[in-house]
Design a protein around this motif. Sequence first.
Motif, PDB file in Angstrom:
ATOM      1  N   PRO A   8     -25.999 -19.033  29.435  1.00  0.00           N
ATOM      2  CA  PRO A   8     -24.864 -19.949  29.607  1.00  0.00           C
ATOM      3  C   PRO A   8     -24.189 -20.204  28.261  1.00  0.00           C
ATOM      4  CG  PRO A   8     -26.865 -20.828  30.589  1.00  0.00           C
ATOM      5  CD  PRO A   8     -27.253 -19.592  29.846  1.00  0.00           C
ATOM      6  N   ASP A   9     -22.889 -20.427  28.303  1.00  0.00           N
ATOM      7  CA  ASP A   9     -22.129 -20.627  27.081  1.00  0.00           C
ATOM      8  C   ASP A   9     -22.501 -21.945  26.422  1.00  0.00           C
ATOM      9  OD1 ASP A   9     -20.128 -20.912  25.094  1.00  0.00           O
ATOM     10  OD2 ASP A   9     -18.954 -19.457  26.213  1.00  0.00           O
ATOM     11  N   ARG A  10     -22.889 -21.879  25.134  1.00  0.00           N
ATOM     12  CA  ARG A  10     -23.271 -23.074  24.388  1.00  0.00           C
ATOM     13  C   ARG A  10     -22.079 -23.718  23.693  1.00  0.00           C
ATOM     14  NH1 ARG A  10     -28.619 -22.845  21.296  1.00  0.00           N
ATOM     15  NH2 ARG A  10     -27.183 -22.883  19.550  1.00  0.00           N
ATOM     16  N   SER A  11     -20.934 -23.064  23.681  1.00  0.00           N
ATOM     17  CA  SER A  11     -19.774 -23.570  22.964  1.00  0.00           C
ATOM     18  C   SER A  11     -18.837 -24.346  23.888  1.00  0.00           C
ATOM     19  CB  SER A  11     -19.008 -22.421  22.319  1.00  0.00           C
ATOM     20  OG  SER A  11     -17.761 -22.857  21.844  1.00  0.00           O
ATOM     21  N   ALA A  12     -18.717 -25.638  23.628  1.00  0.00           N
ATOM     22  CA  ALA A  12     -17.806 -26.465  24.422  1.00  0.00           C
ATOM     23  C   ALA A  12     -16.361 -25.975  24.272  1.00  0.00           C
ATOM     24  CB  ALA A  12     -17.929 -27.928  24.007  1.00  0.00           C
ATOM     25  N   PHE A  13     -15.995 -25.496  23.092  1.00  0.00           N
ATOM     26  CA  PHE A  13     -14.623 -25.034  22.884  1.00  0.00           C
ATOM     27  C   PHE A  13     -14.332 -23.787  23.709  1.00  0.00           C
ATOM     28  CE2 PHE A  13     -11.112 -22.998  20.572  1.00  0.00           C
ATOM     29  CZ  PHE A  13     -10.195 -24.027  20.649  1.00  0.00           C
ATOM     30  N   MET A  14     -15.280 -22.869  23.785  1.00  0.00           N
ATOM     31  CA  MET A  14     -15.073 -21.674  24.597  1.00  0.00           C
ATOM     32  C   MET A  14     -14.942 -22.048  26.076  1.00  0.00           C
ATOM     33  SD  MET A  14     -14.709 -19.281  22.500  1.00  0.00           S
ATOM     34  CE  MET A  14     -14.923 -17.774  23.393  1.00  0.00           C
TER      35      MET A  14
END
Length: 140
Positions: A8-14
């Motif tokens: 899962p994507d860890r980057s809130a911005f992405m």
Amino acid sequence: MNGAAPPPDRSAFMRLIGAAQVPAPPGKVHVRLPHMREELLNQLPAAHGGVIMTLLDSVMSRACALQPGAPSQTAVTVEMTSRFHRPGRGALLAEGWVVHSTRSLCSCAAQLLDEEGRLVATASGTFKYWLAPTTLDSAE
């Protein structure tokens, strides 16, 4: 990087821009922006340069972090250069790979393709492995 489903994507911005890591061939990382929302456009209209650089930066950083034996799952940008070859329209796919790595630094390259497979932008960068805790570490 082995073609299995990515984490899962860890980057809130992405997540905010709607980009996500997708399966890639061994040795590469792929990040896909499936929809070009109006908020991500410049006046042409095409993908804003900041969106393009974000995708290139992210895919290179992830390639460092997923390198076998990487000392950290987080790599931060030390420097990055980019070239814009054509306006980015529609769905975009960023591909990143490691060129060379040491215990502290990682050099990468990346390219961004449009949905027809045409080259939109290229980049290279140097990343430092981040060994201190991050806010994401406390959320896990």
